[in-house]
Write a protein that holds these residues in place. Sequence first.
Motif, PDB file in Angstrom:
ATOM      1  N   ALA A 175      39.546  35.548  30.597  1.00 21.38           N
ATOM      2  CA  ALA A 175      39.548  36.230  31.903  1.00 21.38           C
ATOM      3  C   ALA A 175      39.357  35.255  33.063  1.00 21.38           C
ATOM      4  CB  ALA A 175      38.466  37.309  31.934  1.00 21.38           C
ATOM      5  N   GLY A 215      40.546  32.354  33.204  1.00 15.20           N
ATOM      6  CA  GLY A 215      41.787  31.610  33.443  1.00 15.20           C
ATOM      7  C   GLY A 215      42.141  30.564  32.401  1.00 15.20           C
ATOM      8  N   ASP A 237      44.062  29.383  29.368  1.00 17.04           N
ATOM      9  CA  ASP A 237      45.326  29.888  28.842  1.00 17.04           C
ATOM     10  C   ASP A 237      45.455  29.443  27.384  1.00 17.04           C
ATOM     11  OD1 ASP A 237      47.956  30.251  28.107  1.00 17.04           O
ATOM     12  OD2 ASP A 237      48.787  29.516  30.005  1.00 17.04           O
ATOM     13  N   PRO A 284      38.574  40.195  40.119  1.00 15.06           N
ATOM     14  CA  PRO A 284      39.748  40.032  39.239  1.00 15.06           C
ATOM     15  C   PRO A 284      39.377  39.583  37.824  1.00 15.06           C
ATOM     16  CG  PRO A 284      39.749  38.379  41.016  1.00 15.06           C
ATOM     17  CD  PRO A 284      38.619  39.300  41.293  1.00 15.06           C
ATOM     18  N   ILE A 285      38.283  38.825  37.715  1.00 14.01           N
ATOM     19  CA  ILE A 285      37.830  38.372  36.391  1.00 14.01           C
ATOM     20  C   ILE A 285      37.342  39.578  35.585  1.00 14.01           C
ATOM     21  CG2 ILE A 285      36.091  36.984  35.185  1.00 14.01           C
ATOM     22  CD1 ILE A 285      36.146  35.068  37.607  1.00 14.01           C
ATOM     23  N   LYS A 339      38.198  42.653  35.989  1.00 14.23           N
ATOM     24  CA  LYS A 339      39.330  43.536  35.693  1.00 14.23           C
ATOM     25  C   LYS A 339      40.068  43.038  34.448  1.00 14.23           C
ATOM     26  CE  LYS A 339      43.144  45.639  38.181  1.00 14.23           C
ATOM     27  NZ  LYS A 339      44.347  44.815  38.198  1.00 14.23           N
ATOM     28  N   ARG A 340      40.321  41.735  34.442  1.00  8.75           N
ATOM     29  CA  ARG A 340      41.017  41.123  33.315  1.00  8.75           C
ATOM     30  C   ARG A 340      40.178  41.241  32.031  1.00  8.75           C
ATOM     31  NH1 ARG A 340      44.938  40.368  30.551  1.00  8.75           N
ATOM     32  NH2 ARG A 340      45.432  38.352  29.652  1.00  8.75           N
ATOM     33  N   TYR A 341      38.876  41.053  32.186  1.00  6.68           N
ATOM     34  CA  TYR A 341      37.965  41.163  31.043  1.00  6.68           C
ATOM     35  C   TYR A 341      38.059  42.552  30.416  1.00  6.68           C
ATOM     36  CZ  TYR A 341      33.658  41.564  28.371  1.00  6.68           C
ATOM     37  OH  TYR A 341      32.766  41.793  27.356  1.00  6.68           O
ATOM     38  N   GLU A 367      40.468  44.678  30.611  1.00 12.90           N
ATOM     39  CA  GLU A 367      41.766  44.844  29.927  1.00 12.90           C
ATOM     40  C   GLU A 367      41.731  44.197  28.545  1.00 12.90           C
ATOM     41  OE1 GLU A 367      44.306  44.484  34.081  1.00 12.90           O
ATOM     42  OE2 GLU A 367      44.529  42.903  32.565  1.00 12.90           O
ATOM     43  N   LEU A 368      41.185  42.977  28.503  1.00 15.88           N
ATOM     44  CA  LEU A 368      41.183  42.234  27.236  1.00 15.88           C
ATOM     45  C   LEU A 368      40.330  42.903  26.172  1.00 15.88           C
ATOM     46  CD1 LEU A 368      41.014  38.605  28.647  1.00 15.88           C
ATOM     47  CD2 LEU A 368      42.773  39.451  27.090  1.00 15.88           C
TER      48      LEU A 368
END
Length: 329
Positions: A67, A69, A71, A282-283, A285-287, A289-290
Motif C-alpha cells: 500500500a 508503494g 511494487d 490513499p495508503i 484506501k489501498r490497504y 482493497e488489498l
Amino acid sequence: MARVLSCIQPTGSVHLGNYLGALTSWVSGQHRNDVFHGIVDLHALTVTDKPGVIGDQTLQLAAVLFAVGLDPKVATIFVQSHIPAHSQLGWIMECTVSFGELSRMTQFKDKQSKREADFVSAGLFTYPALQAADILLYDAEEVPVGDDQKQHIEITRDIAMRFNHRFGDTFVIPKAVTPPVGARVMDLQDPSSKMSKSTESEAGCVYLLDPAESIMKKFKRAVTDSDNEVVYDREKKPGVSNLLDILSAATGTPQQKLADEYTQYGKLKSDCGEAVVALLHPIQKRYTELVSEPAQLHDMLGIGAQRAELVAKQTLQRAQDAIGMTPKK
Ligand code: TRP
C-alpha cells in the motif's frame, strides 16, 4: 545496481515514524537498487506464543508494504518462512557462530532482561544466526539498518568470514549502511523519545491505519511548551519542532518556512493532523482493497517468493557444497 536487503518483523502495527523514517526510502530505493525485503516471521516466533496471530500479522504487514508503494515486480518482497533455505542456512550459521559471540549481543541481553520472569526462548539467543542467514542467502552487499542493528551486521560479517575461511569462498561479505535519513518522528506525548510501538501511551503514536478522527485527536493533544511561539529548534522546543518536521515531511515545505507561517500552536496542530490524514488516506484506501482481496495479496507475495527462492536456493547449495555435505541422489 547494488544488492540491498533489509527485513522487518511482523510484530505490532506500523506507525508514522516507521513510514516517514524508513518505508518512504524503501519505496524510492526500489528503483535505484536491486532490493530484497523480507517479512521475517520466523524471527517473530522468538516471542510468539499464541496460535493464529503471526499469519494475520504477516499478511497485514505485506498489505502495508504494497500500500505504501512497494511494487512486487520491482522490489522482491517475500515472507521469510516461505523460503525454507532461511531455516536451513540458519542452522549452518548457528554452527559457525560461537556461544561467546552470541552472549555479547546487547539486544539479547536487553530483551532477556525485559522479559524478566517470562519465557526466554533459545531462539531469542540464536536469533543473530538466523539474521546472518537472511543476509548471506541473498549475496547482499548493503544492509541499511539503524544503530540498534549494527552489532547484528558485524556478527554476520564475522560469521561469513569465518565460513569462507573454513570452507572456501562462499559468501559475499555484507556491510551495514546508514539508511537515507527520513524524517525523525518523535512521540507526540514525549517529544524527547522516538515514536515507537512500545511506548506507554497510545496517544503519542500515530499508526498508519488509524482512522482520521483519532489522528486529529492525537495531534490536537500533542505536547508542546508554554511559550507559544512557533520556532524550529529541536533542542529547546522539541514538541513544536516535531510537529514542524512531520508537517514538512507530509507537505514538502521546509520547516523554517512553515515556522514563519504559524503564530499559534492550535492551528499548527490541526494543520499537521490534516496533512497526515491526507497523506495516509490513499495508503489506507489501498490497504483496505488489498486485505479484502487476499488472493491478490497472496499472488503478489508469490512473485517475491519465486524470485527470492531462486537466489536463496543457489546460495544454500553453494554453502552445502563448500562444506562437502553429501547430496541427495
Ligand atoms: N533484527 C531485525 C530487527 O529487529 C530484523 C531483521 C531480521 C533484519 N533479519 C534481518 C534486518 C536482515 C536486516 C537484515 O529489526
